[in-house]
Design a protein around this motif. Structure first.
Motif, PDB file in Angstrom:
ATOM      1  N   TRP A 123       0.808  -1.223   0.000  1.00 53.80           N
ATOM      2  CA  TRP A 123       0.000   0.000   0.000  1.00 53.80           C
ATOM      3  C   TRP A 123       0.844   1.278   0.000  1.00 53.80           C
ATOM      4  O   TRP A 123       0.323   2.383  -0.071  1.00 53.80           O
ATOM      5  CB  TRP A 123      -0.928   0.018   1.214  1.00 53.80           C
ATOM      6  CG  TRP A 123      -0.228  -0.329   2.496  1.00 53.80           C
ATOM      7  CD1 TRP A 123      -0.181  -1.567   3.096  1.00 53.80           C
ATOM      8  CD2 TRP A 123       0.561   0.540   3.324  1.00 53.80           C
ATOM      9  NE1 TRP A 123       0.589  -1.510   4.234  1.00 53.80           N
ATOM     10  CE2 TRP A 123       1.045  -0.224   4.407  1.00 53.80           C
ATOM     11  CE3 TRP A 123       0.905   1.881   3.260  1.00 53.80           C
ATOM     12  CZ2 TRP A 123       1.855   0.303   5.408  1.00 53.80           C
ATOM     13  CZ3 TRP A 123       1.708   2.416   4.267  1.00 53.80           C
ATOM     14  CH2 TRP A 123       2.166   1.628   5.322  1.00 53.80           C
ATOM     15  N   CYS A 124       2.153   1.162   0.043  1.00 54.07           N
ATOM     16  CA  CYS A 124       3.069   2.297   0.180  1.00 54.07           C
ATOM     17  C   CYS A 124       3.429   2.873  -1.192  1.00 54.07           C
ATOM     18  O   CYS A 124       4.078   2.203  -1.992  1.00 54.07           O
ATOM     19  CB  CYS A 124       4.316   1.821   0.932  1.00 54.07           C
ATOM     20  SG  CYS A 124       5.727   2.925   0.862  1.00 54.07           S
ATOM     21  N   GLY A 125       3.026   4.116  -1.446  1.00 52.00           N
ATOM     22  CA  GLY A 125       3.314   4.772  -2.725  1.00 52.00           C
ATOM     23  C   GLY A 125       4.797   4.895  -3.028  1.00 52.00           C
ATOM     24  O   GLY A 125       5.249   4.508  -4.115  1.00 52.00           O
ATOM     25  N   PRO A 126       5.602   5.451  -2.100  1.00 53.53           N
ATOM     26  CA  PRO A 126       7.039   5.561  -2.366  1.00 53.53           C
ATOM     27  C   PRO A 126       7.709   4.196  -2.571  1.00 53.53           C
ATOM     28  O   PRO A 126       8.685   4.085  -3.308  1.00 53.53           O
ATOM     29  CB  PRO A 126       7.591   6.271  -1.128  1.00 53.53           C
ATOM     30  CG  PRO A 126       6.426   7.052  -0.597  1.00 53.53           C
ATOM     31  CD  PRO A 126       5.227   6.194  -0.888  1.00 53.53           C
ATOM     32  N   CYS A 127       7.165   3.160  -1.929  1.00 51.06           N
ATOM     33  CA  CYS A 127       7.707   1.806  -2.122  1.00 51.06           C
ATOM     34  C   CYS A 127       7.507   1.360  -3.567  1.00 51.06           C
ATOM     35  O   CYS A 127       8.388   0.733  -4.166  1.00 51.06           O
ATOM     36  CB  CYS A 127       7.031   0.812  -1.177  1.00 51.06           C
ATOM     37  SG  CYS A 127       7.264   1.165   0.571  1.00 51.06           S
TER      38      CYS A 127
ATOM     39  N   GLY B 132      14.412  -1.732  13.687  1.00 55.46           N
ATOM     40  CA  GLY B 132      13.925  -0.392  13.973  1.00 55.46           C
ATOM     41  C   GLY B 132      13.284   0.317  12.798  1.00 55.46           C
ATOM     42  O   GLY B 132      13.385   1.536  12.683  1.00 55.46           O
ATOM     43  N   VAL B 133      12.613  -0.433  11.938  1.00 51.62           N
ATOM     44  CA  VAL B 133      11.952   0.171  10.787  1.00 51.62           C
ATOM     45  C   VAL B 133      10.662   0.842  11.263  1.00 51.62           C
ATOM     46  O   VAL B 133       9.729   0.169  11.695  1.00 51.62           O
ATOM     47  CB  VAL B 133      11.662  -0.885   9.696  1.00 51.62           C
ATOM     48  CG1 VAL B 133      10.857  -0.286   8.562  1.00 51.62           C
ATOM     49  CG2 VAL B 133      12.962  -1.493   9.189  1.00 51.62           C
ATOM     50  N   MET B 134      10.637   2.177  11.193  1.00 56.21           N
ATOM     51  CA  MET B 134       9.482   2.951  11.636  1.00 56.21           C
ATOM     52  C   MET B 134       8.715   3.547  10.467  1.00 56.21           C
ATOM     53  O   MET B 134       7.540   3.847  10.586  1.00 56.21           O
ATOM     54  CB  MET B 134       9.932   4.071  12.574  1.00 56.21           C
ATOM     55  CG  MET B 134      10.705   3.576  13.782  1.00 56.21           C
ATOM     56  SD  MET B 134       9.763   2.468  14.826  1.00 56.21           S
ATOM     57  CE  MET B 134       8.738   3.634  15.673  1.00 56.21           C
ATOM     58  N   SER B 135       9.399   3.767   9.348  1.00 57.34           N
ATOM     59  CA  SER B 135       8.802   4.332   8.139  1.00 57.34           C
ATOM     60  C   SER B 135       9.240   3.479   6.959  1.00 57.34           C
ATOM     61  O   SER B 135      10.320   2.893   6.988  1.00 57.34           O
ATOM     62  CB  SER B 135       9.286   5.758   7.912  1.00 57.34           C
ATOM     63  OG  SER B 135       8.947   6.586   8.978  1.00 57.34           O
ATOM     64  N   ILE B 136       8.394   3.463   5.931  1.00 57.15           N
ATOM     65  CA  ILE B 136       8.771   2.721   4.732  1.00 57.15           C
ATOM     66  C   ILE B 136       8.654   3.646   3.522  1.00 57.15           C
ATOM     67  O   ILE B 136       7.848   4.581   3.553  1.00 57.15           O
ATOM     68  CB  ILE B 136       7.933   1.438   4.556  1.00 57.15           C
ATOM     69  CG1 ILE B 136       6.449   1.741   4.607  1.00 57.15           C
ATOM     70  CG2 ILE B 136       8.337   0.398   5.560  1.00 57.15           C
ATOM     71  CD1 ILE B 136       5.569   0.561   4.293  1.00 57.15           C
ATOM     72  N   PRO B 137       9.438   3.432   2.511  1.00 57.51           N
ATOM     73  CA  PRO B 137      10.459   2.398   2.428  1.00 57.51           C
ATOM     74  C   PRO B 137      11.669   2.717   3.304  1.00 57.51           C
ATOM     75  O   PRO B 137      12.077   3.866   3.416  1.00 57.51           O
ATOM     76  CB  PRO B 137      10.864   2.393   0.958  1.00 57.51           C
ATOM     77  CG  PRO B 137      10.590   3.793   0.495  1.00 57.51           C
ATOM     78  CD  PRO B 137       9.401   4.258   1.291  1.00 57.51           C
TER      79      PRO B 137
ATOM     80  N   GLY C  33      13.024   6.429   3.177  1.00 53.70           N
ATOM     81  CA  GLY C  33      12.329   7.218   2.171  1.00 53.70           C
ATOM     82  C   GLY C  33      12.826   6.937   0.768  1.00 53.70           C
ATOM     83  O   GLY C  33      13.822   6.246   0.557  1.00 53.70           O
ATOM     84  N   PHE C  34      12.113   7.502  -0.187  1.00 53.88           N
ATOM     85  CA  PHE C  34      12.458   7.319  -1.593  1.00 53.88           C
ATOM     86  C   PHE C  34      13.811   7.950  -1.883  1.00 53.88           C
ATOM     87  O   PHE C  34      14.119   9.040  -1.424  1.00 53.88           O
ATOM     88  CB  PHE C  34      11.388   7.959  -2.484  1.00 53.88           C
ATOM     89  CG  PHE C  34      11.719   7.874  -3.942  1.00 53.88           C
ATOM     90  CD1 PHE C  34      11.452   6.714  -4.650  1.00 53.88           C
ATOM     91  CD2 PHE C  34      12.325   8.936  -4.589  1.00 53.88           C
ATOM     92  CE1 PHE C  34      11.776   6.615  -6.002  1.00 53.88           C
ATOM     93  CE2 PHE C  34      12.653   8.852  -5.937  1.00 53.88           C
ATOM     94  CZ  PHE C  34      12.374   7.694  -6.635  1.00 53.88           C
ATOM     95  N   GLN C  35      14.625   7.252  -2.654  1.00 51.97           N
ATOM     96  CA  GLN C  35      15.937   7.743  -3.072  1.00 51.97           C
ATOM     97  C   GLN C  35      16.111   7.486  -4.562  1.00 51.97           C
ATOM     98  O   GLN C  35      15.571   6.535  -5.105  1.00 51.97           O
ATOM     99  CB  GLN C  35      17.057   7.017  -2.318  1.00 51.97           C
ATOM    100  CG  GLN C  35      17.018   7.178  -0.830  1.00 51.97           C
ATOM    101  CD  GLN C  35      17.367   8.583  -0.385  1.00 51.97           C
ATOM    102  OE1 GLN C  35      18.309   9.179  -0.895  1.00 51.97           O
ATOM    103  NE2 GLN C  35      16.610   9.122   0.548  1.00 51.97           N
ATOM    104  N   SER C  36      16.911   8.328  -5.195  1.00 54.41           N
ATOM    105  CA  SER C  36      17.211   8.128  -6.610  1.00 54.41           C
ATOM    106  C   SER C  36      18.140   6.922  -6.770  1.00 54.41           C
ATOM    107  O   SER C  36      18.780   6.477  -5.815  1.00 54.41           O
ATOM    108  CB  SER C  36      17.889   9.369  -7.188  1.00 54.41           C
ATOM    109  OG  SER C  36      19.199   9.508  -6.647  1.00 54.41           O
TER     110      SER C  36
END
Length: 104
Positions: free
Chosen positions: A29-33, A68-73, A89-92
């Protein structure tokens, strides 16, 4: 190499081994993922000495909590079984390549 899907039970075998492994903690469900997935596919095709693994945090909460994953990605680089770098977070593609290259 092909990107491997890793579960809580297979994490130790697939990730905590020798070499460099980039682990993508994600959810459907994660857009940035979804945005980073094709970048990981490209990295996988270009890299001969990098293993890429994906952990669905909804299905595998133990692995996510353990690191310790609190945010995805969240992407964690493992070197010889030990976490050595973390990206949230999203990265290039270039940013990911730079982080991974520091540990190869």
């Amino acid at each position: 190499m092909a990107i491997v899907n890793v579960s809580d039970t297979s994490f130790k075998t697939e990730v905590e081994a020798t070499g460099t492994v980039l682990v993508d903690f994600w959810a459907p469900w994660c857009g940035p993922c979804k945005m980073i997935a094709p970048i990981l596919e490209e990295l996988d095709k270009e890299s001969t000495n990098l293993k890429i693994a994906k952990v669905n945090v909804d299905d595998n909460p133990e692995s996510a909590a353990r690191f310790g994953v609190m945010s995805i990605p969240t992407l964690i680089v493992f070197k010889d079984g030990q976490p050595v770098d973390k990206i949230v977070g999203f990265q290039s593609k270039e940013a990911l390549k730079n982080v991974v290259s520091r540990h190869q």
